[in-house]
Design an enzyme around this catalytic site. Structure first.
Site, short mmCIF file in Angstrom:
data_model
loop_
_atom_site.label_atom_id
_atom_site.label_comp_id
_atom_site.label_asym_id
_atom_site.label_seq_id
_atom_site.Cartn_x
_atom_site.Cartn_y
_atom_site.Cartn_z
N HIS A 66 -5.43 -20.88 7.26
CA HIS A 66 -5.71 -20.87 5.83
C HIS A 66 -7.11 -21.39 5.50
O HIS A 66 -7.53 -21.29 4.34
CB HIS A 66 -4.69 -21.74 5.09
CG HIS A 66 -3.34 -21.09 4.95
ND1 HIS A 66 -2.66 -20.52 6.00
CD2 HIS A 66 -2.54 -20.92 3.86
CE1 HIS A 66 -1.51 -20.04 5.58
NE2 HIS A 66 -1.41 -20.26 4.28
N HIS A 99 -16.05 17.77 2.82
CA HIS A 99 -14.64 18.11 3.02
C HIS A 99 -14.26 19.29 2.13
O HIS A 99 -13.91 19.10 0.96
CB HIS A 99 -13.76 16.90 2.69
CG HIS A 99 -14.10 15.67 3.45
ND1 HIS A 99 -13.47 15.32 4.63
CD2 HIS A 99 -15.02 14.70 3.22
CE1 HIS A 99 -13.98 14.18 5.08
NE2 HIS A 99 -14.93 13.79 4.25
N PRO A 117 -12.98 5.15 0.16
CA PRO A 117 -12.03 4.45 1.03
C PRO A 117 -10.61 4.72 0.52
O PRO A 117 -10.28 4.42 -0.63
CB PRO A 117 -12.41 2.98 0.86
CG PRO A 117 -13.84 3.00 0.43
CD PRO A 117 -13.97 4.23 -0.43
N LEU A 118 -9.79 5.30 1.35
CA LEU A 118 -8.51 5.81 0.89
C LEU A 118 -7.62 4.71 0.33
O LEU A 118 -7.60 3.58 0.82
CB LEU A 118 -7.80 6.55 2.03
CG LEU A 118 -8.50 7.81 2.51
CD1 LEU A 118 -7.75 8.44 3.67
CD2 LEU A 118 -8.67 8.82 1.38
N SER A 131 -0.77 -23.01 -7.61
CA SER A 131 -1.82 -23.55 -6.75
C SER A 131 -3.21 -23.20 -7.28
O SER A 131 -4.13 -24.02 -7.24
CB SER A 131 -1.67 -23.02 -5.32
OG SER A 131 -0.47 -23.46 -4.73
N HIS A 173 -10.65 20.23 7.28
CA HIS A 173 -10.61 18.97 6.52
C HIS A 173 -11.98 18.35 6.35
O HIS A 173 -12.41 18.06 5.24
CB HIS A 173 -9.66 17.98 7.21
CG HIS A 173 -9.61 16.64 6.54
ND1 HIS A 173 -9.33 16.48 5.21
CD2 HIS A 173 -9.80 15.38 7.03
CE1 HIS A 173 -9.34 15.19 4.90
NE2 HIS A 173 -9.63 14.52 5.99
N ASP A 205 -2.01 12.48 1.45
CA ASP A 205 -1.29 11.85 2.57
C ASP A 205 -2.01 10.60 3.07
O ASP A 205 -1.39 9.59 3.40
CB ASP A 205 -1.13 12.84 3.72
CG ASP A 205 -0.23 14.01 3.36
OD1 ASP A 205 0.93 13.77 2.99
OD2 ASP A 205 -0.70 15.16 3.44
N ILE A 230 -1.82 17.22 6.35
CA ILE A 230 -2.95 17.16 7.28
C ILE A 230 -3.77 15.90 7.05
O ILE A 230 -4.07 15.54 5.91
CB ILE A 230 -3.87 18.40 7.12
CG1 ILE A 230 -3.12 19.68 7.54
CG2 ILE A 230 -5.16 18.25 7.93
CD1 ILE A 230 -2.77 19.74 9.02
N GLU A 276 -2.77 -9.24 -2.55
CA GLU A 276 -4.17 -9.58 -2.78
C GLU A 276 -5.07 -8.34 -2.87
O GLU A 276 -5.93 -8.25 -3.76
CB GLU A 276 -4.70 -10.51 -1.68
CG GLU A 276 -4.04 -11.86 -1.62
CD GLU A 276 -2.79 -11.89 -0.75
OE1 GLU A 276 -2.23 -12.98 -0.55
OE2 GLU A 276 -2.39 -10.80 -0.27
#
Length: 680
Positions: free
Chosen positions: A479, A28, A117-118, A385, A263, A157, A189, A417
């Site tokens: 659950h 990139h 990972p964004l 819990s 990009h 972004d 972009i 989480e």
């Protein structure tokens, strides 16, 4: 304030980014070219760091949240004098290189956290900022400000669209993390094109509503003074994290600048030629760096080394005045545990009462939390819990909140989480802290992106996951985890720990706290479980062991967690039918796989059929059993004992099925060797 040397340095970053991505034919180039001015400012004017001592505890931290711009970070590391060489840049994204496709903290010296990972890096940065605030509150004394570093982040972004970043940003605002400064590369972009197609919210108002201080810089391509002033302003705001929104042009200088085309693909050769000409570089030269640029960055690195030396001297004076605190600090920074802490782990006998393993976990935390001040534990809004708050715990909160302080070690993550898991990766990366976080086991799926990075990066993060099966009962299949443990067990280096009783729960914590370079998932029950004859704290570390042995066994029952006691009860019924069952407890298939061939063969013995029993999917159990009893559908709502009966996971039904399995293998006259088949 700024000279032509700054311009040369910025343009050097831009052309190096173009060369690096072009040489690898992958990557990139656009973001590094657009971010070059802000990155140059952070590293050359604001950050304190020492390439000769990259783990200096009070260094400023930098996180490239938009990890696809990783060429930018590798270039800066090289220019600053970190071990990243020019050959590393030339081998960008190649097999075996120190410059992988996205930043990886365990591979490249100077990378604080693994991003790509964004949104993950954004949350990691929040964890790093929490780490600074906590260590400062714990160790700083008047005249001895040992911890005061900033966490700088470049985000984009894409990151700000990810939910994990929103979760972390919200919590950061609540916690008033004033030493967290995020530079938002607003180039409009993403891979799909202009953000007008999908991302039109008012980011400024959004972050102001989170409790952030927000500054806008209109020209991030050229206006160094405006960006520098914005960073200075951000540093003065001590009770809010800061977001500096900077308008930039992606691929600045390219013929395709401002478009998605720059990009995720290398620039064309002719584009690089015109880029170099426009920026004063010889188009015939590749990977060229002016000596003046090296000199500029090396001068900053030398200044950082001097500040590091001053800090070392301050620590020595601190050691003389506060010897106990200094000893504690040095131990924690060396990643060593206190001597004999494990002696406090509770131990049990069959005479002790039946207790849920989540309750046993609470007992462990009450025994060891004060012995291990590096533990920072929290819950995603399920404290009552998960039972994770020990008796003497103080919440990590800003002093102004009136409900805690930054020296507190209990984190209220809220219903976040994914944010919790990613923040814990940052806490571990900061150093001197062992993070642990809790929710229901089924909801670790919400956090799986960050859990995977815990494993990839080798973070010691402890996931305390309660309500681990259909045993949670009435909450039903939404659950009740079925496939969840299979996913955990399939994740490389992530350690599954599903204890069957008190001794195994203590053993699970013994492993998880002692494992310095890998994360663990403790899967704990809501329902009470008996204390088992033959269970062991130490044997838990083998992953699987013989709980009950018999001579002339007809079958091996392999159970895990709550189903080990089920196997014990089924074995009693089988004995009445003349069938001898040996019982194996398998709290961790991952740890069992790591034992020697001889040990595994002594547990899963040849010539005897093995049957696994777990109130979850049978997927993966063929590695340890010839036949598997479990649940390969979703669960069901109802009182937990009725739900177990509904799925046939009760002693009489299990015994009847095992009896048929034994008869089948006797008729076959052959039992395949599990250990030879899968482990030899």
């Amino acid at each position: 304030m700024f000279t032509q040397e700054d311009t040369h340095a910025i343009n050097t970053i831009r052309v190096l980014a173009a060369d690096t991505v072009f040489k690898s034919n992958s990557g990139h180039p656009g973001a590094p070219m657009g971010c070059a001015p802000m990155a140059h400012l952070i590293f050359s004017r604001f950050m304190n760091f020492n390439p000769k001592n990259p783990t200096w505890a009070n260094r400023d931290r930098f996180v490239l949240s938009n990890g696809h711009a990783c060429a930018l970070q590798y270039i800066l590391l090289h220019l600053m004098g970190y071990p990243t060489t020019m050959d590393d840049l030339k081998n960008f994204r190649q097999l075996g290189s120190n410059t992988p496709g996205h930043p990886e903290s365990h591979m490249t010296v100077g990378i604080e956290v693994t991003t790509g990972p964004l949104g993950q890096g954004f949350a990691n940065a929040v964890g790093l900022a929490i780490g600074e605030a906590h260590m400062a509150a714990t160790f700083n004394k008047p005249g001895f400000e040992l911890f005061n570093n900033y966490t700088f982040m470049i985000t984009g972004d894409g990151c700000l669209q990810e939910g994990v970043a929103s979760e972390a940003a919200s919590l950061a605002g609540h916690l008033q993390l004033g030493k967290l400064i995020a530079l938002y590369d607003d180039n409009h972009i993403t891979i799909d094109g202009d953000t007008e197609v999908s991302f039109t919210e008012d980011v400024v108002k959004r972050f102001e509503s989170y409790g952030w201080h927000v500054i806008v810089v209109k020209d991030g391509n050229n206006d160094l003074e405006a960006m520098a002033n914005a960073i200075e302003e951000a540093k003065k705001v001590t009770d809010k994290p800061s977001l500096i929104k900077i308008f930039t042009t992606i691929g600045f200088g390219s013929l395709m600048a401002g478009t998605e085309k720059v990009h995720g693909s290398p620039l064309k050769a002719d584009d690089i030629v015109q880029l170099k000409k426009a920026m004063g570089f010889n188009p015939e030269e590749h990977f060229a760096v002016p000596q003046s640029t090296y000199d500029l960055y090396h001068a900053k690195a030398a200044k950082g080394a001097g500040i590091n030396s001053e800090w070392d001297a301050l620590v020595e004076k601190y050691s003389a005045q506060f010897p106990e605190l200094a000893s504690e600090l040095k131990r924690r920074l060396a990643n060593e545990l206190p001597e004999d802490w494990a002696k406090a782990l509770p131990r049990f006998t069959p005479a002790d009462k039946a207790i849920a393993t989540r309750k046993l976990s609470e007992s462990v935390l009450n025994k060891v939390a004060d012995l291990l001040p590096e533990l920072m534990i929290g819950s995603a809004d399920l404290t009552g819990s998960n039972l994770t708050r020990w008796k003497t715990a103080v919440d990590f909160q800003p002093e102004s909140s009136g409900v805690g302080n930054y020296a507190g070690r209990y984190l209220r993550y809220g219903v976040r989480e994914h944010g919790m898991a990613a923040i814990m990766n940052g806490l571990d990366a900061y150093g001197g802290i062992i993070p642990a976080g809790a929710t229901f086991l089924n909801f670790i799926s919400y956090a799986s992106g960050a859990v995977r990075l815990s494993a990839l990066s080798g973070h010691r993060v402890i996931y305390i996951m309660t309500h681990d099966s259909i045993g949670l009962g009435e909450d039903g299949p939404t659950h009740q985890p079925i496939e969840t443990m299979a996913m955990i067990r399939a994740t490389p280096t992530l350690v599954d720990l599903r204890p069957a009783d008190g001794n195994e729960t203590s053993g699970a914590y013994l492993f998880a706290i002692s494992a310095k370079d890998r994360p663990s998932v403790l899967a704990l029950t809501r329902q009470d479980l008996p204390q088992l004859e033959g269970s062991s704290v130490e044997k838990t570390l083998f992953g699987g062991y013989v709980l009950q042995e018999v001579e002339g066994a007809d079958v091996t029952l392999v159970g895990t967690g709550s189903e080990v006691s089920l196997c014990v009860d089924a074995a009693k019924l089988l004995k009445e039918q003349g069938i001898k069952a040996r019982i194996v407890s398998m709290p961790s298939t991952t740890l069992f796989d790591e034992q020697s061939h001889e040990y595994r063969a002594s547990v899963l013995i040849d010539g005897v059929p093995s049957v696994s029993v777990e109130a979850m999917t049978t997927f993966g159990w063929n590695r340890y059993a010839h036949e598997s009893l479990g649940i390969d559908t979703f669960g069901a709502s109802g009182p937990y004992k009725e739900v177990y009966a509904h799925f046939g996971l009760v002693p009489d039904v299990v015994a009847a099925k095992v009896q048929k399995i034994v008869a089948f293998y006797k008729a076959e006259g052959h039992v395949p060797s599990l250990v030879r088949k899968y482990f030899h």
